[in-house]
Enzyme design. Structure first.
Site, PDB file in Angstrom:
ATOM      1  N   GLU A  43      27.984   5.758 -58.613  1.00 58.62           N
ATOM      2  CA  GLU A  43      27.985   6.044 -57.179  1.00 58.62           C
ATOM      3  C   GLU A  43      28.799   5.005 -56.415  1.00 58.62           C
ATOM      4  O   GLU A  43      28.671   3.796 -56.642  1.00 58.62           O
ATOM      5  CB  GLU A  43      26.534   6.048 -56.688  1.00 58.62           C
ATOM      6  CG  GLU A  43      26.349   6.372 -55.219  1.00 58.62           C
ATOM      7  CD  GLU A  43      24.898   6.262 -54.785  1.00 58.62           C
ATOM      8  OE1 GLU A  43      24.577   6.790 -53.712  1.00 58.62           O
ATOM      9  OE2 GLU A  43      24.079   5.630 -55.504  1.00 58.62           O
ATOM     10  N   LYS A 116      25.207  14.263 -50.708  1.00 64.46           N
ATOM     11  CA  LYS A 116      23.877  13.802 -51.118  1.00 64.46           C
ATOM     12  C   LYS A 116      22.799  14.325 -50.175  1.00 64.46           C
ATOM     13  O   LYS A 116      22.888  14.151 -48.953  1.00 64.46           O
ATOM     14  CB  LYS A 116      23.874  12.277 -51.155  1.00 64.46           C
ATOM     15  CG  LYS A 116      22.620  11.632 -51.710  1.00 64.46           C
ATOM     16  CD  LYS A 116      22.849  10.125 -51.826  1.00 64.46           C
ATOM     17  CE  LYS A 116      21.668   9.402 -52.439  1.00 64.46           C
ATOM     18  NZ  LYS A 116      21.959   7.945 -52.607  1.00 64.46           N
ATOM     19  N   CYS A 153      22.243   9.907 -57.166  1.00 65.87           N
ATOM     20  CA  CYS A 153      21.243   8.840 -57.123  1.00 65.87           C
ATOM     21  C   CYS A 153      19.854   9.309 -56.673  1.00 65.87           C
ATOM     22  O   CYS A 153      19.139   9.909 -57.456  1.00 65.87           O
ATOM     23  CB  CYS A 153      21.749   7.673 -56.295  1.00 65.87           C
ATOM     24  SG  CYS A 153      20.906   6.109 -56.692  1.00 65.87           S
TER      25      CYS A 153
END
Length: 290
Positions: A43, A116, A153
């Site tokens: 990331e 995200k 993540c």
């Protein structure tokens, strides 16, 4: 038989963006040299993980999706090496700032982006200051080597994300990450928990999972973050089939047979025996555990 070689990577990052990009390209070349068809990078690999601090100046690190020079460079590399590359970047857009993945196919085509969805906030991980919650929904990508589900993540802690991508046809799940020590509690070690939650996604959905983390110690005003690497690949029963160390720059690879896994998934009945009529509470935000 559709054999696909998966690769995950890990490296330390400094404030020289060009050097970080060159290192990432080197990781990709190393992985392809080991036969990789898909390479997962960590990331926000263009810079240190800047989220421990709340600094307005860091918004200047963001770049648009269209015309992004890093994405163009990685697309050229993907075409040259014939490799699938999901690449993470800090996106500046008209409607906000996002923590975003661009998914690049093995011919260099940029298939699109995923933003995200789950944005954490806590000591060392002040992401809500920088990132707007993603508006793309969970997406899958039909690449040259298979259908890829890609998230980022904190998304990896939510089983709904993995299940949604698998229901949409994902044959492989990938999670670029940046995770390490917990500044509020030096005794708290999340490495095993981090791995096990994704191993659970692999086992519950019977798909391989590829997770890439960063390494190194990064000092910020609010916290010093030590990232624990341990990037790994899990097989469709949740077993770890390749794993990197805690603190060295590494590339690890493993080969899976997507047709064999699909046959196992069908025979196991995980999706045949689902009961969506009983799952309504999952979509009710008012329901929380005690």
């Amino acid at each position: 038989m559709r054999q696909v070689t998966l690769a995950t990577t890990q490296m330390a990052c400094g404030w020289d963006r060009a050097a970080n990009l060159a290192a990432a390209q080197g990781m990709v070349r190393d992985a392809v040299g080991q036969g990789a068809d898909i390479v997962v990078l960590q990331e926000l690999f263009e810079t240190p993980y800047f989220c421990p601090d709340r600094k307005e100046a860091y918004f200047e690190l963001a770049r648009p999706f269209d015309g992004n020079p890093m994405i163009a460079t990685m697309a050229q590399l993907a075409a040259e090496l014939e490799v699938v590359l999901p690449v993470s970047f800090f996106e500046r857009a008209e409607d906000g700032f996002f923590n975003t993945l661009a998914v690049i196919d093995a011919d260099g085509t940029v298939l699109g982006r995923y933003r995200k969805s789950h944005i954490p906030e806590g000591p060392g991980y002040e992401e809500k200051y920088y990132f707007t919650p993603g508006d793309t929904g969970f997406r899958v990508w039909r690449t040259r080597v298979g259908v890829l589900g890609a998230a980022i993540c904190w998304d990896q802690w939510f089983p709904e994300c993995a299940r949604a991508m698998t229901l949409a046809g994902a044959e492989i799940l990938v999670y670029p990450s940046a995770i390490g020590n917990e500044p509020q509690d030096p005794a708290l070690q999340s490495r095993e928990h981090w791995q096990r939650v994704m191993q659970g996604h692999a086992a519950a959905n019977m798909v391989p999972v590829v997770a890439a983390n960063r390494i190194g110690c990064e000092a910020h005003d609010a916290a010093t973050m030590t990232f624990y690497g341990s990037s790994f690949i899990a097989g469709p029963q949740g077993e770890i089939i390749a794993e990197a160390s805690r603190d060295a720059p590494e590339v690890v690879v493993s080969t899976v047979d997507l047709d064999k896994i699909a046959a196992q998934r069908r025979s196991w009945g995980l999706f045949r025996d689902r009961r969506p009529d009983l799952y309504g509470d999952l979509a009710d935000p008012a329901i929380k555990p005690d």
